[in-house]
Design an enzyme around this catalytic site. Structure first.
Site, PDB file in Angstrom:
ATOM      1  CE  LYS A   3      -0.457  -0.180   5.045  1.00 27.47           C
ATOM      2  NZ  LYS A   3      -1.381  -0.158   6.183  1.00 27.47           N
ATOM      3  CE1 TYR A 218      13.778  31.563   3.999  1.00 31.94           C
ATOM      4  CE2 TYR A 218      13.772  29.176   3.691  1.00 31.94           C
ATOM      5  CZ  TYR A 218      13.700  30.460   3.165  1.00 31.94           C
ATOM      6  OH  TYR A 218      13.560  30.632   1.816  1.00 31.94           O
TER       7      TYR A 218
END
Length: 322
Positions: A3, A218
């Site tokens: 999956k 950042y």
């Protein structure tokens, strides 16, 4: 278990690599049909079953197996009665409280399924096979609800397969262990003898000298306490690396273990090059995989390896090795 694009590894690649498996299981009907179109002939199980009556026709036509976990699905199956009967897994809720028939309605549902399905396998899912509570409490509920019923059973996920032999029964459903990661928070993949299937690698695209007091990235979340070399790695959260991985998350540069620095950006992150004088532009970097378990990186980022593997971005180029 294949999956979620085989846990980020690629559905077709994983199906080929898992050629020794007796069957495959996933969630998405489209993916199951893709496998059939590619020539896959083994049993394919739809783990959440079908969501509408319209899906039953392709399920029957392509010989797929479906989970049936509630009265609404059962009613759909009974009403449609496709020309070709479908093999089903009858799922019992034994405490996960996610999907599955309630214990008090299970035998009635099972009897109805046996009248309209090609064959029936019994199924449940363990909530804490990887934790302290274990599986005994659910196993007892399953055994009580199925006493006297002689049908194949599928119970064990990766954790139960590794830890509880009495859950193995007729079909087992290994997932994360197939991809080289541990299902247990307190036991490493290496200790379990599991080897990583995916290695996420990149390289340094810049090397900088950071002065005392210099910050990087950042938010200026990392500040150097003294002069140091740092490397800029071509990988960020747009590639699937966890954005919230903090300073200190493990990383390999030139095969040597070091740490990330500062905030992970969309396309880049930073590595401490202290003690790696040979590091230069173009030097290899391993984010996780061979030499550095995804479990460890995930733990540093406050998540699990499942998420890291599944989050690999489509923009990341893939090469296969044998």
């Amino acid at each position: 278990m294949v999956k979620a694009n085989a846990y980020g590894h690629g559905l077709a690649r994983a199906a080929r690599a898992l050629s020794g498996a007796d069957g495959l299981a996933l969630i998405e009907l489209d993916a199951a049909l893709e496998l059939r179109k590619a020539g896959e002939r083994r049993p394919i199980l739809l783990l959440q079953g079908f969501y509408s009556p319209q899906e039953l026709e392709p399920i029957a036509a392509h010989g797929l197996t479906t989970v049936v976990h509630d009265p609404q699905q059962l009613a759909m199956l009974e009403k449609l009665q496709p020309p070709k009967k479908i093999a089903v897994y009858a799922k019992l809720n034994t405490g996960m409280n996610r999907l599955g028939f309630a214990e008090n309605g299970f035998r009635d549902g099972l009897a109805r399924l046996q009248r309209c399905a090609a064959e029936v396998t019994l199924m449940t899912h363990f909530a804490d096979a990887d934790g302290k509570r274990g599986v005994r409490w659910q196993l007892e509920r399953f055994e009580a609800a199925t006493t006297g019923i002689d049908l194949p059973c599928s119970l064990a996920n990766s954790a139960a397969l590794l830890r509880y032999p009495d859950t193995h029964k007729d079909w087992v459903r290994p997932g994360i262990m197939l991809y080289g990661c541990s299902p247990f928070p307190d036991e490493s993949a290496e200790k379990l003898g599991l080897k990583p299937v995916m290695t996420l690698s990149s390289e340094l695209v810049a090397v900088r000298e950071l002065p005392t007091g210099g910050s990087v990235g950042y938010g200026c979340t990392f500040t150097a306490e003294g002069p140091m070399r740092i490397g800029v790695v071509a990988c960020g959260y747009a590639d699937g690396y966890p954005r919230h991985a903090p300073t200190g998350s493990p990383i390999l540069v030139c095969g040597k273990r070091t740490r990330t620095l500062g905030r992970v950006a969309m396309d880049m992150l930073f590595a401490d090059l202290t003690g790696i004088p040979e590091a230069a532009v173009g030097s290899p970097v391993t984010l996780w995989g061979e030499g550095l378990s995804a479990d460890e990186v995930a733990a540093s980022a406050g998540t699990v390896s499942y998420e890291l593997l599944c989050a690999l971005s489509p923009r990341v180029p893939v090469s296969e090795t044998r």
